[in-house]
Design a protein around this motif. Structure first.
Motif, PDB file in Angstrom:
ATOM      1  N   GLY A   1       0.815  -1.203   0.000  1.00 56.12           N
ATOM      2  CA  GLY A   1       0.000   0.000   0.000  1.00 56.12           C
ATOM      3  C   GLY A   1       0.846   1.249   0.000  1.00 56.12           C
ATOM      4  N   GLY A   2       0.186   2.381  -0.202  1.00 54.87           N
ATOM      5  CA  GLY A   2       0.881   3.660  -0.192  1.00 54.87           C
ATOM      6  C   GLY A   2       1.306   4.063   1.202  1.00 54.87           C
ATOM      7  N   SER A   3       0.473   3.733   2.200  1.00 57.51           N
ATOM      8  CA  SER A   3       0.781   3.995   3.602  1.00 57.51           C
ATOM      9  C   SER A   3      -0.169   3.149   4.449  1.00 57.51           C
ATOM     10  CB  SER A   3       0.612   5.477   3.950  1.00 57.51           C
ATOM     11  OG  SER A   3      -0.742   5.874   3.799  1.00 57.51           O
ATOM     12  N   ALA A   4       0.127   3.057   5.740  1.00 60.08           N
ATOM     13  CA  ALA A   4      -0.738   2.294   6.644  1.00 60.08           C
ATOM     14  C   ALA A   4      -0.841   3.033   7.971  1.00 60.08           C
ATOM     15  CB  ALA A   4      -0.197   0.885   6.864  1.00 60.08           C
ATOM     16  N   ASP A   5      -2.079   3.244   8.419  1.00 59.00           N
ATOM     17  CA  ASP A   5      -2.358   3.870   9.714  1.00 59.00           C
ATOM     18  C   ASP A   5      -3.381   2.978  10.400  1.00 59.00           C
ATOM     19  OD1 ASP A   5      -2.706   5.490  11.892  1.00 59.00           O
ATOM     20  OD2 ASP A   5      -3.731   7.100  10.814  1.00 59.00           O
ATOM     21  N   LEU A   6      -2.898   2.047  11.214  1.00 55.12           N
ATOM     22  CA  LEU A   6      -3.740   1.007  11.787  1.00 55.12           C
ATOM     23  C   LEU A   6      -3.868   1.184  13.292  1.00 55.12           C
ATOM     24  CD1 LEU A   6      -2.204  -1.965   9.781  1.00 55.12           C
ATOM     25  CD2 LEU A   6      -4.203  -0.578   9.186  1.00 55.12           C
ATOM     26  N   LYS A   7      -5.080   0.958  13.797  1.00 55.58           N
ATOM     27  CA  LYS A   7      -5.350   1.081  15.229  1.00 55.58           C
ATOM     28  C   LYS A   7      -6.131  -0.146  15.684  1.00 55.58           C
ATOM     29  CE  LYS A   7      -5.720   6.104  14.912  1.00 55.58           C
ATOM     30  NZ  LYS A   7      -5.471   6.218  13.481  1.00 55.58           N
ATOM     31  N   GLY A   8      -5.681  -0.785  16.766  1.00 57.25           N
ATOM     32  CA  GLY A   8      -6.392  -1.952  17.247  1.00 57.25           C
ATOM     33  C   GLY A   8      -5.695  -2.623  18.404  1.00 57.25           C
ATOM     34  N   VAL A   9      -6.159  -3.828  18.688  1.00 61.76           N
ATOM     35  CA  VAL A   9      -5.626  -4.594  19.808  1.00 61.76           C
ATOM     36  C   VAL A   9      -4.414  -5.400  19.360  1.00 61.76           C
ATOM     37  CG1 VAL A   9      -6.155  -6.377  21.512  1.00 61.76           C
ATOM     38  CG2 VAL A   9      -7.890  -4.698  20.903  1.00 61.76           C
ATOM     39  N   ALA A  10      -4.643  -6.411  18.546  1.00 59.88           N
ATOM     40  CA  ALA A  10      -3.580  -7.324  18.127  1.00 59.88           C
ATOM     41  C   ALA A  10      -3.566  -7.435  16.607  1.00 59.88           C
ATOM     42  CB  ALA A  10      -3.793  -8.699  18.747  1.00 59.88           C
ATOM     43  N   TYR A  11      -2.379  -7.740  16.072  1.00 59.77           N
ATOM     44  CA  TYR A  11      -2.205  -7.872  14.630  1.00 59.77           C
ATOM     45  C   TYR A  11      -1.447  -9.142  14.321  1.00 59.77           C
ATOM     46  CZ  TYR A  11      -3.950  -3.216  14.096  1.00 59.77           C
ATOM     47  OH  TYR A  11      -4.780  -2.126  14.118  1.00 59.77           O
ATOM     48  N   ALA A  12      -1.856  -9.829  13.247  1.00 61.05           N
ATOM     49  CA  ALA A  12      -1.151 -10.999  12.738  1.00 61.05           C
ATOM     50  C   ALA A  12      -0.793 -10.710  11.284  1.00 61.05           C
ATOM     51  CB  ALA A  12      -2.018 -12.252  12.835  1.00 61.05           C
ATOM     52  N   LEU A  13       0.504 -10.567  11.016  1.00 59.77           N
ATOM     53  CA  LEU A  13       0.994 -10.345   9.654  1.00 59.77           C
ATOM     54  C   LEU A  13       1.616 -11.652   9.189  1.00 59.77           C
ATOM     55  CD1 LEU A  13       2.728  -6.848  10.133  1.00 59.77           C
ATOM     56  CD2 LEU A  13       0.337  -7.351   9.618  1.00 59.77           C
ATOM     57  N   ASN A  14       0.915 -12.353   8.298  1.00 64.15           N
ATOM     58  CA  ASN A  14       1.314 -13.707   7.919  1.00 64.15           C
ATOM     59  C   ASN A  14       2.076 -13.793   6.613  1.00 64.15           C
ATOM     60  OD1 ASN A  14       0.102 -14.623  10.256  1.00 64.15           O
ATOM     61  ND2 ASN A  14      -1.861 -14.934   9.251  1.00 64.15           N
ATOM     62  N   ASN A  15       2.437 -12.636   6.033  1.00 63.17           N
ATOM     63  CA  ASN A  15       3.210 -12.597   4.801  1.00 63.17           C
ATOM     64  C   ASN A  15       3.871 -11.228   4.737  1.00 63.17           C
ATOM     65  OD1 ASN A  15       4.129 -13.075   2.056  1.00 63.17           O
ATOM     66  ND2 ASN A  15       2.484 -14.583   1.891  1.00 63.17           N
ATOM     67  N   SER A  16       4.427 -10.860   3.601  1.00 69.34           N
ATOM     68  CA  SER A  16       5.100  -9.565   3.490  1.00 69.34           C
ATOM     69  C   SER A  16       4.110  -8.419   3.644  1.00 69.34           C
ATOM     70  CB  SER A  16       5.835  -9.455   2.158  1.00 69.34           C
ATOM     71  OG  SER A  16       4.925  -9.517   1.089  1.00 69.34           O
TER      72      SER A  16
ATOM     73  N   GLY B   1       4.651   2.130   0.871  1.00 69.67           N
ATOM     74  CA  GLY B   1       5.433   3.128   0.153  1.00 69.67           C
ATOM     75  C   GLY B   1       5.614   4.405   0.931  1.00 69.67           C
ATOM     76  N   GLY B   2       4.956   4.522   2.072  1.00 73.74           N
ATOM     77  CA  GLY B   2       5.052   5.703   2.928  1.00 73.74           C
ATOM     78  C   GLY B   2       5.238   5.278   4.365  1.00 73.74           C
ATOM     79  N   THR B   3       4.638   6.016   5.264  1.00 71.72           N
ATOM     80  CA  THR B   3       4.738   5.736   6.696  1.00 71.72           C
ATOM     81  C   THR B   3       3.825   4.586   7.093  1.00 71.72           C
ATOM     82  OG1 THR B   3       5.305   8.027   7.147  1.00 71.72           O
ATOM     83  CG2 THR B   3       4.418   6.767   8.985  1.00 71.72           C
ATOM     84  N   THR B   4       4.305   3.758   8.009  1.00 71.20           N
ATOM     85  CA  THR B   4       3.507   2.686   8.597  1.00 71.20           C
ATOM     86  C   THR B   4       3.399   2.948  10.089  1.00 71.20           C
ATOM     87  OG1 THR B   4       4.289   1.097   6.961  1.00 71.20           O
ATOM     88  CG2 THR B   4       3.312   0.201   8.979  1.00 71.20           C
ATOM     89  N   SER B   5       2.166   3.143  10.564  1.00 70.23           N
ATOM     90  CA  SER B   5       1.918   3.405  11.975  1.00 70.23           C
ATOM     91  C   SER B   5       0.891   2.394  12.480  1.00 70.23           C
ATOM     92  CB  SER B   5       1.385   4.830  12.145  1.00 70.23           C
ATOM     93  OG  SER B   5       0.984   5.034  13.475  1.00 70.23           O
ATOM     94  N   ILE B   6       1.278   1.609  13.483  1.00 67.54           N
ATOM     95  CA  ILE B   6       0.383   0.613  14.064  1.00 67.54           C
ATOM     96  C   ILE B   6       0.253   0.918  15.554  1.00 67.54           C
ATOM     97  CG2 ILE B   6      -0.056  -1.832  14.475  1.00 67.54           C
ATOM     98  CD1 ILE B   6       1.658  -2.408  11.967  1.00 67.54           C
ATOM     99  N   ALA B   7      -0.942   1.357  15.946  1.00 67.01           N
ATOM    100  CA  ALA B   7      -1.233   1.627  17.353  1.00 67.01           C
ATOM    101  C   ALA B   7      -1.893   0.383  17.923  1.00 67.01           C
ATOM    102  CB  ALA B   7      -2.143   2.843  17.483  1.00 67.01           C
ATOM    103  N   ASN B   8      -1.085  -0.464  18.542  1.00 68.94           N
ATOM    104  CA  ASN B   8      -1.579  -1.737  19.066  1.00 68.94           C
ATOM    105  C   ASN B   8      -1.459  -1.779  20.584  1.00 68.94           C
ATOM    106  OD1 ASN B   8       1.317  -1.872  18.263  1.00 68.94           O
ATOM    107  ND2 ASN B   8       1.255  -3.918  19.149  1.00 68.94           N
ATOM    108  N   THR B   9      -2.574  -2.163  21.231  1.00 67.95           N
ATOM    109  CA  THR B   9      -2.547  -2.324  22.685  1.00 67.95           C
ATOM    110  C   THR B   9      -2.160  -3.738  23.070  1.00 67.95           C
ATOM    111  OG1 THR B   9      -4.915  -2.813  22.707  1.00 67.95           O
ATOM    112  CG2 THR B   9      -4.263  -0.516  23.078  1.00 67.95           C
ATOM    113  N   GLY B  10      -2.262  -4.665  22.131  1.00 69.03           N
ATOM    114  CA  GLY B  10      -1.844  -6.054  22.335  1.00 69.03           C
ATOM    115  C   GLY B  10      -0.545  -6.285  21.584  1.00 69.03           C
ATOM    116  N   THR B  11      -0.397  -7.467  21.008  1.00 68.59           N
ATOM    117  CA  THR B  11       0.846  -7.839  20.333  1.00 68.59           C
ATOM    118  C   THR B  11       0.681  -7.833  18.822  1.00 68.59           C
ATOM    119  OG1 THR B  11       1.503  -9.197  22.213  1.00 68.59           O
ATOM    120  CG2 THR B  11       2.592  -9.653  20.125  1.00 68.59           C
ATOM    121  N   LEU B  12       1.661  -7.255  18.151  1.00 65.84           N
ATOM    122  CA  LEU B  12       1.805  -7.341  16.700  1.00 65.84           C
ATOM    123  C   LEU B  12       2.712  -8.533  16.436  1.00 65.84           C
ATOM    124  CD1 LEU B  12       1.912  -6.339  13.707  1.00 65.84           C
ATOM    125  CD2 LEU B  12       3.770  -4.843  14.427  1.00 65.84           C
TER     126      LEU B  12
END
Length: 142
Positions: free
Chosen positions: A73-88, A92-103
């Motif tokens: 993607g061009g950028s990512a601004d994600l907010k949540g509890v937990a994240y599972a990234l299972n691939n690449s 292309g810009g800033t990536t911000s993940i506001a996670n209260t649990g585990t990424l």
């Protein structure tokens, strides 16, 4: 509620979950540009995400957000509890993940962010995070 505009998708599931079973975008300039989730519990992207604009969660997801396949993607601004990234996961810009649990990033693929990368919570990392001459910030335990 699902709102469609040319090149823009906005989803508001309230307290329900959002699941995308098919691919989102092709990466072409005339393809899907922005994807915004305004409210959701769990959010599942079960196929590829290939958009030219922003991937955004405007309000914190109350369940796990899972990306099962490649993300670009061009950028990512994600907010949540937990994240599972299972691939690449490429931005292309800033990536911000506001996670209260585990990424959690598994060993398949890496996280790349041309702009800065930040995660506010804990990160369980089995692969690399790469930025291009910009900050990499993890607010919790690594």
């Amino acid at each position: 509620m699902f709102i469609w505009q040319p090149n823009v998708t906005t989803c508001n599931a309230g307290t329900g979950s959002v699941t995308f079973t098919g691919a989102l975008g092709t990466g072409a300039a005339n393809s899907l540009h922005n994807v915004t989730i305004t409210n959701a519990a769990a959010t599942d992207f079960n196929s590829t995400v290939n958009i030219t604009g922003a991937l955004t969660q405007t309000n914190a997801a109350t369940g796990t957000t899972t990306f099962a396949n490649t993300v670009s993607g061009g950028s990512a601004d994600l907010k949540g509890v937990a994240y599972a990234l299972n691939n690449s996961f490429a931005s292309g810009g800033t990536t911000s993940i506001a996670n209260t649990g585990t990424l959690t990033k598994n060993a398949t693929g890496a996280i790349t962010s041309t702009g800065a990368f930040s995660a506010t919570g804990n990160v369980n990392l089995a692969s690399n995070i790469t930025t291009t001459n910009t900050d990499l910030t993890i607010g919790g335990n690594l």
